[in-house]
Design a protein around this motif. Structure first.
Motif, PDB file in Angstrom:
ATOM      1  N   HIS A 193       0.819  -1.219   0.000  1.00 42.02           N
ATOM      2  CA  HIS A 193       0.000   0.000   0.000  1.00 42.02           C
ATOM      3  C   HIS A 193       0.851   1.266   0.000  1.00 42.02           C
ATOM      4  N   VAL A 194       2.177   1.111   0.211  1.00 45.97           N
ATOM      5  CA  VAL A 194       3.045   2.287   0.223  1.00 45.97           C
ATOM      6  C   VAL A 194       4.134   2.250  -0.837  1.00 45.97           C
ATOM      7  N   ILE A 195       4.327   1.109  -1.492  1.00 44.13           N
ATOM      8  CA  ILE A 195       5.334   0.992  -2.535  1.00 44.13           C
ATOM      9  C   ILE A 195       4.865  -0.019  -3.577  1.00 44.13           C
ATOM     10  N   ASP A 196       5.149   0.254  -4.841  1.00 42.53           N
ATOM     11  CA  ASP A 196       4.821  -0.678  -5.924  1.00 42.53           C
ATOM     12  C   ASP A 196       5.771  -1.872  -5.811  1.00 42.53           C
ATOM     13  N   VAL A 197       5.207  -3.069  -5.659  1.00 40.20           N
ATOM     14  CA  VAL A 197       6.041  -4.261  -5.445  1.00 40.20           C
ATOM     15  C   VAL A 197       6.171  -5.130  -6.692  1.00 40.20           C
ATOM     16  N   GLY A 198       5.609  -4.712  -7.820  1.00 45.52           N
ATOM     17  CA  GLY A 198       5.790  -5.432  -9.077  1.00 45.52           C
ATOM     18  C   GLY A 198       5.144  -6.804  -9.090  1.00 45.52           C
ATOM     19  N   THR A 199       5.588  -7.630 -10.063  1.00 41.76           N
ATOM     20  CA  THR A 199       5.051  -8.978 -10.225  1.00 41.76           C
ATOM     21  C   THR A 199       5.752  -9.939  -9.273  1.00 41.76           C
ATOM     22  N   PRO A 200       5.007 -10.805  -8.579  1.00 42.50           N
ATOM     23  CA  PRO A 200       5.656 -11.760  -7.679  1.00 42.50           C
ATOM     24  C   PRO A 200       6.554 -12.726  -8.439  1.00 42.50           C
ATOM     25  N   ALA A 201       7.671 -13.116  -7.819  1.00 42.56           N
ATOM     26  CA  ALA A 201       8.613 -14.053  -8.436  1.00 42.56           C
ATOM     27  C   ALA A 201       8.881 -15.193  -7.467  1.00 42.56           C
ATOM     28  N   GLY A 202       8.616 -16.413  -7.913  1.00 43.40           N
ATOM     29  CA  GLY A 202       8.792 -17.579  -7.061  1.00 43.40           C
ATOM     30  C   GLY A 202       9.987 -18.413  -7.474  1.00 43.40           C
ATOM     31  N   PRO A 203      10.036 -19.679  -7.031  1.00 47.66           N
ATOM     32  CA  PRO A 203      11.150 -20.566  -7.366  1.00 47.66           C
ATOM     33  C   PRO A 203      11.289 -20.788  -8.876  1.00 47.66           C
ATOM     34  N   SER A 204      12.510 -21.125  -9.308  1.00 48.96           N
ATOM     35  CA  SER A 204      12.799 -21.302 -10.728  1.00 48.96           C
ATOM     36  C   SER A 204      12.035 -22.488 -11.316  1.00 48.96           C
ATOM     37  N   GLY A 232      17.394 -24.976  -6.609  1.00 45.98           N
ATOM     38  CA  GLY A 232      17.012 -25.316  -5.246  1.00 45.98           C
ATOM     39  C   GLY A 232      15.997 -26.432  -5.240  1.00 45.98           C
ATOM     40  N   PRO A 233      15.753 -27.037  -4.092  1.00 50.27           N
ATOM     41  CA  PRO A 233      14.817 -28.164  -4.019  1.00 50.27           C
ATOM     42  C   PRO A 233      13.371 -27.778  -4.269  1.00 50.27           C
ATOM     43  N   ASP A 234      13.083 -26.463  -4.278  1.00 54.67           N
ATOM     44  CA  ASP A 234      11.720 -26.008  -4.544  1.00 54.67           C
ATOM     45  C   ASP A 234      11.512 -25.632  -6.004  1.00 54.67           C
ATOM     46  N   SER A 235      12.505 -25.869  -6.855  1.00 51.30           N
ATOM     47  CA  SER A 235      12.373 -25.571  -8.287  1.00 51.30           C
ATOM     48  C   SER A 235      11.497 -26.614  -8.974  1.00 51.30           C
ATOM     49  N   SER A 236      11.160 -26.335 -10.247  1.00 51.89           N
ATOM     50  CA  SER A 236      10.386 -27.270 -11.069  1.00 51.89           C
ATOM     51  C   SER A 236      11.067 -27.388 -12.426  1.00 51.89           C
ATOM     52  N   ALA A 237      11.168 -28.621 -12.950  1.00 54.15           N
ATOM     53  CA  ALA A 237      11.824 -28.811 -14.249  1.00 54.15           C
ATOM     54  C   ALA A 237      11.311 -30.084 -14.911  1.00 54.15           C
ATOM     55  N   PHE A 238      10.724 -29.931 -16.112  1.00 54.18           N
ATOM     56  CA  PHE A 238      10.173 -31.076 -16.843  1.00 54.18           C
ATOM     57  C   PHE A 238      10.734 -31.132 -18.261  1.00 54.18           C
ATOM     58  N   LEU A 239      11.050 -32.330 -18.714  1.00 50.89           N
ATOM     59  CA  LEU A 239      11.276 -32.590 -20.135  1.00 50.89           C
ATOM     60  C   LEU A 239       9.972 -33.129 -20.686  1.00 50.89           C
ATOM     61  N   VAL A 240       9.375 -32.409 -21.636  1.00 50.85           N
ATOM     62  CA  VAL A 240       8.098 -32.812 -22.231  1.00 50.85           C
ATOM     63  C   VAL A 240       8.368 -33.265 -23.661  1.00 50.85           C
ATOM     64  N   THR A 241       8.010 -34.492 -23.967  1.00 52.16           N
ATOM     65  CA  THR A 241       8.273 -35.049 -25.296  1.00 52.16           C
ATOM     66  C   THR A 241       7.229 -36.100 -25.634  1.00 52.16           C
ATOM     67  N   TRP A 242       7.049 -36.371 -26.946  1.00 57.53           N
ATOM     68  CA  TRP A 242       6.202 -37.489 -27.369  1.00 57.53           C
ATOM     69  C   TRP A 242       7.062 -38.611 -27.967  1.00 57.53           C
ATOM     70  N   SER A 243       8.381 -38.490 -27.767  1.00 51.99           N
ATOM     71  CA  SER A 243       9.320 -39.511 -28.241  1.00 51.99           C
ATOM     72  C   SER A 243       9.823 -40.326 -27.055  1.00 51.99           C
ATOM     73  N   ARG A 244       9.475 -41.581 -27.006  1.00 52.80           N
ATOM     74  CA  ARG A 244       9.952 -42.419 -25.908  1.00 52.80           C
ATOM     75  C   ARG A 244      11.485 -42.551 -25.953  1.00 52.80           C
ATOM     76  N   LYS A 245      12.055 -42.568 -27.142  1.00 55.73           N
ATOM     77  CA  LYS A 245      13.514 -42.663 -27.242  1.00 55.73           C
ATOM     78  C   LYS A 245      14.183 -41.441 -26.631  1.00 55.73           C
ATOM     79  N   VAL A 246      13.668 -40.239 -26.942  1.00 55.71           N
ATOM     80  CA  VAL A 246      14.227 -39.018 -26.349  1.00 55.71           C
ATOM     81  C   VAL A 246      14.126 -39.091 -24.829  1.00 55.71           C
ATOM     82  N   ALA A 247      12.982 -39.542 -24.329  1.00 54.08           N
ATOM     83  CA  ALA A 247      12.782 -39.659 -22.891  1.00 54.08           C
ATOM     84  C   ALA A 247      13.785 -40.631 -22.271  1.00 54.08           C
TER      85      ALA A 247
END
Length: 441
Positions: free
Chosen positions: A228-239, A265-280
Motif C-alpha cells: 500500500h506504500v510501494i509498488d512491489v511489481g510482479t511476484p517471483a517464485g522458485p525457478s 534449489g529443491p523447490d524448483s520445477s523442471a520437466f522434459l516434455v516429449t512425445w518420443s519415448r527414445k528421447v525420454a
C-alpha cells in the motif's frame, strides 16, 4: 536417485493437474513473523536494519556501516577475478543493447479524427530499489538484469538492497556490476527488513517508489504487507523450466538443459516434455552422468527436483498433447529442442521466455543473450511478462482538441454524461460552454 516419469496417457485429469502445481510456500504464514520486522524498521530505522543483519544474516553490521562506501567499491574492483569482470562486462553490453532496443518512443501523438489529437507520453518512474538475493550464493547477474533496464528507462534514483555476507561485506561482484551500470547506492539490507527500508525509508536507505527482484518467502510476505506504500511489481517464485523436445531432438542435450533450472534449489520445477519415448529414455540415461560432473549441493538440488512431483520426464501421446501441457503450465523458461524449433513457436502461447534450438540453453538466456532473466513464475506467464524497460516507465495520456474537432465530441459526450447521471460532466460540454467559448474568441 530415480527420475520421475509421468506418462500422460495413463494419468487421470486430477493427476495431470497435479503436475501443473508449483512448490508453493504459504506466504501468509510468514506474515505474522514479518509484520514486527517491518514495524521495527519503520520505527527504529538503521538500528533495526543492523540488528536484523546480525540476527538473521549472522553478519557484523552496525547502523553506521549499512551503505557501501567508496573503499568498498575500490576493494571490489581490486580483488574481483579479472575473468569474472570481463564476463560481467560482456553481459552488461548485451543486456543494455537488448533493453535500449526495447525502449518505447518518448511520445506518440496522432490525429484520431479531424481536429482531435491524442497519444501517450512515456517517462521514467522517479526511483526504484532492486533486491538482490544472496541466500544460495551471490548473484551479480541479477544486479545487471535489474538495474540496466532501469538505467535505460531513465530512472534517476536507483538503489540496490542485498543481504551482507558473514564478513559484514557486500559481495565484490555485486559492487563491480553495480558500478558498471552507474549505480552507487548499495545497502546491506536483506530479507523483510530490506523491503521495509525502501518502503518507508531510513536515515541511510532512501524511500523508493518501486521495488523489483526475486526473494525468499520472507521477502514475498514483506512485499505483500507494504504494497500500500510501494509498488512491489510482479511476484517471483522458485525457478521453473520446461524443455519441449520432439523426435528429432537429442535426449542427452535435452537432459543437459533440464538440469539448469533444477539446480537452483529443491523447490524448483523442471520437466522434459516429449512425445518420443527414445528421447525420454536417452535423457533418463544421461542425467546421472551429468550429476556426477556437479558439486554435491547443486546435484542434490537437481536430484530432488527431477526425482519428485515437480520435475522429471513427461511423455505425451503426441505433439498436440505436449504443446497443450506446456501452455497449461506457462513456465518461466521454455526451451525447444528440434531440428526446426520455429515450427512450434506460433502454438506456444504462455512462457516467460522461449529459447529456440539446441544452441540456446537457458544458461545463455540467464546471462549473456541480453534478454531479462527476471521472469514470471507460478503460472503468471499467462498474464505477466519478463522484467523490461516498461517496468521502470509509466505512460501519461496526452490529448488536444481543436475548435473544429470539439462540437461532435461534445455532443456525444453530453448524451453519455446525462445518461450516467453526471450533471457537472454534461454541463461542461453543453451550450453553457459553447457560449463561453464564443465570448473568448
Amino acid at each position: 536417485m530415480t527420475i520421475s516419469f509421468h506418462d500422460l496417457s495413463r494419468m487421470t485429469g486430477a493427476a495431470r493437474d497435479a503436475l501443473l502445481k508449483r512448490t508453493e510456500a504459504d506466504i501468509s504464514s510468514f506474515e505474522v513473523k514479518v509484520r514486527p520486522i517491518i514495524e521495527a524498521v519503520r520505527s527504529e530505522g538503521d538500528e533495526a536494519l543492523a540488528r536484523f543483519a546480525r540476527e538473521f544474516d549472522k553478519s557484523p553490521v552496525d547502523a553506521g556501516s549499512i551503505a557501501a562506501t567508496e573503499a568498498d567499491f575500490a576493494r571490489a574492483e581490486k580483488t574481483l577475478d579479472p575473468k569474472v569482470r570481463e564476463a560481467l562486462a560482456f553481459m552488461a553490453r548485451s543486456i543494455r543493447k537488448f533493453h535500449e532496443d526495447q525502449k518505447p518512443e518518448e511520445m506518440w501523438f496522432h490525429e484520431i479524427q479531424p481536429g482531435v489529437f491524442a497519444g501517450d507520453r512515456t517517462t521514467a518512474i522517479p526511483s526504484v530499489a532492486c533486491y538482490i538475493p544472496r541466500g544460495k550464493g551471490a548473484f551479480p547477474s541479477s544486479v545487471l538484469m535489474q538495474t540496466t533496464p532501469a538505467k535505460v528507462a531513465g530512472v534517476k534514483d536507483i538503489v540496490i538492497i542485498t543481504p551482507p555476507g558473514p564478513d559484514g561485506k557486500i559481495d565484490d561482484a555485486t559492487l563491480v556490476a553495480a558500478r558498471m551500470v552507474g549505480v552507487e547506492k548499495v545497502f546491506k539490507a536483506g530479507g523483510a527488513q530490506g523491503i521495509a527500508a525502501v518502503a518507508y525509508g531510513t536515515r541511510t536507505v532512501p524511500k523508493c517508489s518501486k521495488v523489483v527482484g526475486p526473494g525468499s518467502p520472507w521477502v514475498g510476505a514483506a512485499k505483500r504487507l507494504v504494497s500500500h506504500v510501494i509498488d512491489v511489481g510482479t511476484p517471483a517464485g522458485p525457478s521453473e523450466l520446461i524443455v519441449l523436445a520432439d523426435d528429432t531432438a537429442d535426449g542427452r542435450l535435452a537432459a543437459l538443459d533440464l538440469i539448469i533450472e533444477s539446480e537452483h534449489g529443491p523447490d524448483s520445477s523442471a520437466f522434459l516434455v516429449t512425445w518420443s519415448r527414445k528421447v525420454a529414455e536417452d535423457a533418463i540415461a544421461a542425467i546421472p552422468d551429468f550429476w556426477k560432473q556437479m558439486g554435491a549441493q547443486r546435484a542434490g538440488y537437481s536430484a530432488t527436483v527431477l526425482g519428485g512431483p515437480m520435475g522429471g520426464i513427461v511423455l505425451a501421446r503426441d505433439e498436440a498433447e505436449a504443446i497443450a501441457f506446456c501452455n497449461d503450465y506457462a513456465p518461466e523458461h521454455l526451451g525447444v529442442h528440434s531440428d526446426e524449433p520455429f515450427q512450434y513457436l506460433g502454438r506456444l502461447e504462455h512462457a516467460g521466455e522461449i529459447l529456440l534450438g539446441r544452441h540456446t540453453p537457458p544458461t545463455l538466456g540467464n546471462f549473456t543473450i541480453g534478454v531479462n532473466h527476471v521472469l514470471p513464475t507460478s503460472g503468471w506467464a499467462k498474464t505477466g511478462s519478463p522484467l523490461t524497460v516498461h517496468d521502470f516507465m509509466k505512460r501519461t495520456s496526452v490529448a488536444y482538441v481543436t475548435a473544429k474537432g470539439y462540437p461532435e465530441l461534445a455532443r456525444h459526450a453530453e448524451v453519455i454524461a446525462t445518461y450516467e447521471g453526471f450533471d457537472g460532466h454534461a454541463n461542461a460540454v453543453s451550450e453553457t460552454r459553447a457560449r463561453l467559448l464564443r465570448r473568448n474568441r
